[in-house]
Design a protein around this motif. Structure first.
Motif, PDB file in Angstrom:
ATOM      1  N   THR A 174       0.811  -1.215   0.000  1.00 36.69           N
ATOM      2  CA  THR A 174       0.000   0.000   0.000  1.00 36.69           C
ATOM      3  C   THR A 174       0.843   1.263   0.000  1.00 36.69           C
ATOM      4  OG1 THR A 174      -0.191  -0.097   2.416  1.00 36.69           O
ATOM      5  CG2 THR A 174      -1.953  -1.113   1.124  1.00 36.69           C
ATOM      6  N   LEU A 175       1.981   1.241   0.677  1.00 31.25           N
ATOM      7  CA  LEU A 175       2.867   2.409   0.725  1.00 31.25           C
ATOM      8  C   LEU A 175       4.128   2.227  -0.106  1.00 31.25           C
ATOM      9  CD1 LEU A 175       2.749   3.313   4.537  1.00 31.25           C
ATOM     10  CD2 LEU A 175       1.379   4.279   2.688  1.00 31.25           C
ATOM     11  N   GLY A 176       4.757   1.064   0.015  1.00 32.51           N
ATOM     12  CA  GLY A 176       6.071   0.867  -0.596  1.00 32.51           C
ATOM     13  C   GLY A 176       6.071   0.985  -2.100  1.00 32.51           C
ATOM     14  N   ASN A 177       5.145   0.299  -2.766  1.00 31.67           N
ATOM     15  CA  ASN A 177       5.141   0.322  -4.226  1.00 31.67           C
ATOM     16  C   ASN A 177       4.878   1.726  -4.794  1.00 31.67           C
ATOM     17  OD1 ASN A 177       5.736  -2.386  -4.251  1.00 31.67           O
ATOM     18  ND2 ASN A 177       3.641  -3.051  -4.643  1.00 31.67           N
ATOM     19  N   PRO A 178       3.870   2.472  -4.292  1.00 33.16           N
ATOM     20  CA  PRO A 178       3.695   3.837  -4.804  1.00 33.16           C
ATOM     21  C   PRO A 178       4.879   4.754  -4.516  1.00 33.16           C
ATOM     22  CG  PRO A 178       1.684   3.068  -3.751  1.00 33.16           C
ATOM     23  CD  PRO A 178       2.750   2.063  -3.437  1.00 33.16           C
ATOM     24  N   GLN A 179       5.551   4.543  -3.384  1.00 31.16           N
ATOM     25  CA  GLN A 179       6.721   5.364  -3.096  1.00 31.16           C
ATOM     26  C   GLN A 179       7.839   5.109  -4.108  1.00 31.16           C
ATOM     27  OE1 GLN A 179       6.021   5.677   1.742  1.00 31.16           O
ATOM     28  NE2 GLN A 179       7.642   4.359   0.957  1.00 31.16           N
ATOM     29  N   GLU A 180       7.959   3.867  -4.573  1.00 35.27           N
ATOM     30  CA  GLU A 180       8.992   3.565  -5.563  1.00 35.27           C
ATOM     31  C   GLU A 180       8.767   4.343  -6.858  1.00 35.27           C
ATOM     32  OE1 GLU A 180      11.838   1.743  -5.390  1.00 35.27           O
ATOM     33  OE2 GLU A 180      11.406   1.652  -3.249  1.00 35.27           O
ATOM     34  N   ALA A 181       7.495   4.514  -7.258  1.00 33.93           N
ATOM     35  CA  ALA A 181       7.209   5.319  -8.447  1.00 33.93           C
ATOM     36  C   ALA A 181       7.642   6.767  -8.225  1.00 33.93           C
ATOM     37  CB  ALA A 181       5.730   5.246  -8.792  1.00 33.93           C
TER      38      ALA A 181
ATOM     39  N   HIS B 133       1.190   2.541 -10.780  1.00 30.52           N
ATOM     40  CA  HIS B 133       0.521   3.048  -9.580  1.00 30.52           C
ATOM     41  C   HIS B 133       0.131   4.515  -9.724  1.00 30.52           C
ATOM     42  CE1 HIS B 133       2.893  -0.489  -8.231  1.00 30.52           C
ATOM     43  NE2 HIS B 133       1.702  -0.805  -7.769  1.00 30.52           N
ATOM     44  N   ALA B 134      -0.299   4.855 -10.955  1.00 28.99           N
ATOM     45  CA  ALA B 134      -0.765   6.209 -11.261  1.00 28.99           C
ATOM     46  C   ALA B 134       0.260   7.277 -10.861  1.00 28.99           C
ATOM     47  CB  ALA B 134      -2.113   6.471 -10.589  1.00 28.99           C
ATOM     48  N   GLY B 135       1.543   6.906 -10.970  1.00 31.65           N
ATOM     49  CA  GLY B 135       2.606   7.839 -10.605  1.00 31.65           C
ATOM     50  C   GLY B 135       2.976   7.801  -9.148  1.00 31.65           C
ATOM     51  N   GLY B 136       2.264   6.993  -8.357  1.00 32.40           N
ATOM     52  CA  GLY B 136       2.581   6.875  -6.935  1.00 32.40           C
ATOM     53  C   GLY B 136       2.524   8.219  -6.231  1.00 32.40           C
ATOM     54  N   THR B 137       3.552   8.529  -5.481  1.00 34.29           N
ATOM     55  CA  THR B 137       3.600   9.790  -4.732  1.00 34.29           C
ATOM     56  C   THR B 137       3.943  10.989  -5.607  1.00 34.29           C
ATOM     57  OG1 THR B 137       5.929   9.376  -4.183  1.00 34.29           O
ATOM     58  CG2 THR B 137       4.274   8.625  -2.590  1.00 34.29           C
ATOM     59  N   PHE B 138       4.498  10.749  -6.788  1.00 38.08           N
ATOM     60  CA  PHE B 138       5.081  11.835  -7.585  1.00 38.08           C
ATOM     61  C   PHE B 138       4.109  12.968  -7.921  1.00 38.08           C
ATOM     62  CE2 PHE B 138       5.994  13.528 -11.898  1.00 38.08           C
ATOM     63  CZ  PHE B 138       7.108  14.292 -11.569  1.00 38.08           C
ATOM     64  N   PRO B 139       2.948  12.718  -8.547  1.00 42.13           N
ATOM     65  CA  PRO B 139       2.124  13.849  -8.958  1.00 42.13           C
ATOM     66  C   PRO B 139       1.601  14.678  -7.796  1.00 42.13           C
ATOM     67  CG  PRO B 139       0.960  11.783  -9.331  1.00 42.13           C
ATOM     68  CD  PRO B 139       2.366  11.431  -8.979  1.00 42.13           C
ATOM     69  N   TRP B 140       1.397  14.041  -6.637  1.00 41.67           N
ATOM     70  CA  TRP B 140       0.787  14.738  -5.507  1.00 41.67           C
ATOM     71  C   TRP B 140       1.787  15.583  -4.734  1.00 41.67           C
ATOM     72  CZ3 TRP B 140      -3.641  14.220  -7.303  1.00 41.67           C
ATOM     73  CH2 TRP B 140      -4.041  13.021  -7.897  1.00 41.67           C
ATOM     74  N   LEU B 141       3.071  15.419  -5.002  1.00 41.08           N
ATOM     75  CA  LEU B 141       4.107  16.197  -4.317  1.00 41.08           C
ATOM     76  C   LEU B 141       4.722  17.244  -5.230  1.00 41.08           C
ATOM     77  CD1 LEU B 141       5.871  13.345  -2.298  1.00 41.08           C
ATOM     78  CD2 LEU B 141       4.123  14.952  -1.513  1.00 41.08           C
ATOM     79  N   ILE B 142       4.073  17.526  -6.363  1.00 39.69           N
ATOM     80  CA  ILE B 142       4.691  18.418  -7.346  1.00 39.69           C
ATOM     81  C   ILE B 142       4.836  19.840  -6.803  1.00 39.69           C
ATOM     82  CG2 ILE B 142       2.628  19.226  -8.598  1.00 39.69           C
ATOM     83  CD1 ILE B 142       5.921  17.829 -10.132  1.00 39.69           C
ATOM     84  N   GLY B 143       3.908  20.288  -5.964  1.00 41.80           N
ATOM     85  CA  GLY B 143       4.049  21.605  -5.350  1.00 41.80           C
ATOM     86  C   GLY B 143       5.241  21.665  -4.409  1.00 41.80           C
ATOM     87  N   ARG B 144       5.438  20.594  -3.677  1.00 39.87           N
ATOM     88  CA  ARG B 144       6.594  20.518  -2.781  1.00 39.87           C
ATOM     89  C   ARG B 144       7.897  20.519  -3.582  1.00 39.87           C
ATOM     90  NH1 ARG B 144       6.822  19.410   2.544  1.00 39.87           N
ATOM     91  NH2 ARG B 144       8.697  18.429   3.388  1.00 39.87           N
ATOM     92  N   MET B 145       7.896  19.808  -4.719  1.00 42.52           N
ATOM     93  CA  MET B 145       9.072  19.813  -5.584  1.00 42.52           C
ATOM     94  C   MET B 145       9.320  21.209  -6.152  1.00 42.52           C
ATOM     95  SD  MET B 145      10.456  16.818  -5.514  1.00 42.52           S
ATOM     96  CE  MET B 145      11.663  17.338  -6.720  1.00 42.52           C
ATOM     97  N   GLU B 146       8.248  21.901  -6.505  1.00 46.26           N
ATOM     98  CA  GLU B 146       8.378  23.252  -7.051  1.00 46.26           C
ATOM     99  C   GLU B 146       9.100  24.168  -6.066  1.00 46.26           C
ATOM    100  OE1 GLU B 146       8.328  24.801 -10.260  1.00 46.26           O
ATOM    101  OE2 GLU B 146       6.313  23.932 -10.380  1.00 46.26           O
ATOM    102  N   LEU B 147       8.712  24.097  -4.817  1.00 43.37           N
ATOM    103  CA  LEU B 147       9.380  24.901  -3.797  1.00 43.37           C
ATOM    104  C   LEU B 147      10.813  24.430  -3.586  1.00 43.37           C
ATOM    105  CD1 LEU B 147       9.274  27.108  -1.673  1.00 43.37           C
ATOM    106  CD2 LEU B 147       8.349  25.417  -0.048  1.00 43.37           C
ATOM    107  N   ALA B 148      11.028  23.120  -3.629  1.00 43.84           N
ATOM    108  CA  ALA B 148      12.385  22.592  -3.452  1.00 43.84           C
ATOM    109  C   ALA B 148      13.326  23.107  -4.531  1.00 43.84           C
ATOM    110  CB  ALA B 148      12.356  21.067  -3.453  1.00 43.84           C
ATOM    111  N   PHE B 149      12.816  23.251  -5.756  1.00 45.85           N
ATOM    112  CA  PHE B 149      13.651  23.799  -6.829  1.00 45.85           C
ATOM    113  C   PHE B 149      14.167  25.189  -6.472  1.00 45.85           C
ATOM    114  CE2 PHE B 149      12.035  21.391 -10.876  1.00 45.85           C
ATOM    115  CZ  PHE B 149      12.344  20.192 -10.268  1.00 45.85           C
ATOM    116  N   LYS B 150      13.406  25.924  -5.677  1.00 51.92           N
ATOM    117  CA  LYS B 150      13.773  27.302  -5.340  1.00 51.92           C
ATOM    118  C   LYS B 150      14.675  27.401  -4.119  1.00 51.92           C
ATOM    119  CE  LYS B 150       9.359  28.983  -7.173  1.00 51.92           C
ATOM    120  NZ  LYS B 150       8.043  29.607  -6.834  1.00 51.92           N
ATOM    121  N   VAL B 151      14.532  26.438  -3.190  1.00 49.83           N
ATOM    122  CA  VAL B 151      15.228  26.613  -1.905  1.00 49.83           C
ATOM    123  C   VAL B 151      16.408  25.671  -1.708  1.00 49.83           C
ATOM    124  CG1 VAL B 151      13.095  27.445  -0.850  1.00 49.83           C
ATOM    125  CG2 VAL B 151      13.716  25.015  -0.623  1.00 49.83           C
TER     126      VAL B 151
END
Length: 356
Positions: free
Chosen positions: A214-221, A246-264
């Protein structure tokens, strides 16, 4: 009239009126008999511990550096059984691919032998049932030279429509430069790169409550997509099409966090495009198990990036893709047709309509 009556199980059509021209599952798994036979005959001398379950199915109890058993169910080997399931699921065509244990754990020469067995079996399945089966090329990525050689050999068969690799290679992230020659050639061949989970990182934290799935496989994506994005692979190979499970796993839902990470983050100062740009560099399968979540993903990435793929017949697969897509709120019939037929056909480079 019911959906079952509208969708003829043999051809995907009813009385000459097509509900969906060709329902294609681009993410499903099998175990070719030749692969099973090799694992039984040569696996133990190459580091695999083999056994059987109470139904007589061969079981890969363990292989080096891996953490999960693999039951090579006979229903995942016999094409007649696979076709029977296909009819029940209202699917017309499968892209055949492997699942764990794959072969990265093996000595390179035996890993190559396993790959050849799988790839040739895909060709044989297509030749026997050309409308029903296309193949995914698996590669011994533990030895990139051998992987490149097998890629060239297998890609000569027109039915082999995607290259199938795990979301890490023996713990190495996919942006490592040693793998770039494979990506370059996959792009050059015009094939899609399909990713799969394999033995998620940190199993000791996920040993309870089915968390490894439930957690591990989506995190791998999420790891894999971030690695390809931040490691420069997607920029270096702009025509490379990547299919995330896994529909991209965690990736699409953390895109805002990644956007900020690119800046900081100083470690991301090399990223010149916004993180959101990379959402549409990927294709995403159906495995959310929640129609509203799937609707949100469609709104985020666009309906043209959603590909019918189910992980069938694994325990957490989407058993009825047509029914699931028809349950997603607010889709038009044309948009459902895109997800079930057009988008997987475009990804695989095949016709969205049946030949017969």
């Amino acid at each position: 009239m019911s959906d079952e009556q509208l969708h003829h199980p043999e051809t995907g059509t009813a009385s000459g009126t097509a509900r969906y021209p060709r329902v294609i599952d681009a993410h499903m798994h099998w175990y070719p008999q030749a692969f099973v036979d090799l694992m039984i005959k040569k696996g133990p001398t190459n580091g695999a511990v083999m056994g059987e379950d109470d139904k007589g199915n061969p079981v890969v109890i363990s292989v080096p550096d891996c953490t999960q058993r693999s039951v090579m169910r006979k229903t995942m080997t016999n094409l007649d059984d696979i076709i029977a399931d296909m009819k029940k699921r209202k699917c017309d065509t499968y892209a055949l691919s492997m699942t764990n244990p794959l072969m990265y754990w093996a000595p390179p020469d035996f890993g190559l032998e396993l790959c050849v067995a799988h790839n040739d079996a895909c060709v044989d399945a297509h030749n026997k049932y050309p409308d029903k089966f296309y193949g995914s090329i698996i590669l011994p990525m533990q030895d990139v030279k051998l992987a490149a050689r097998e890629l060239e050999r297998a890609a000569k068969f027109p039915c082999m429509r995607t290259v199938f690799i795990a979301e890490h290679i023996l713990g190495k992230n996919l942006h490592e430069k040693e793998f770039w020659p494979i990506y370059e050639r996959v792009e050059g061949l015009g094939l899609a790169l399909t990713l799969t989970n394999l033995y998620p990182t940190g199993p000791e934290r996920m040993k309870d409550y089915f968390m490894i799935n439930t957690l591990g496989n989506p995190q791998e994506a999420g790891y894999a997509a971030t690695s390809l994005m931040c490691g420069g692979v997607l920029d270096a190979f702009p025509k490379l099409e990547v299919f995330l499970p896994h529909a991209g796993g965690t990736f699409p839902w953390l895109i805002g966090r990644m956007e900020l990470a690119f800046k900081v983050s100083p470690t991301l100062k090399h990223m010149k495009k916004p993180a959101e740009h990379y959402l549409r560099r990927f294709h995403y399968d159906l495995i959310t198990h929640h129609p509203k979540v799937m609707r949100n993903l469609i709104d985020l990435v666009g309906v043209d990036r959603i590909v019918a793929g189910t992980d069938f017949p694994q325990a957490m697969s989407e058993k009825q893709p047509v029914d699931f897509v028809e349950s997603i709120p607010g889709l038009t019939h044309r948009e459902r047709e895109m997800i079930l037929c057009d988008n997987p056909a475009r990804l695989l480079g095949i016709s969205p309509k049946l030949n017969s």
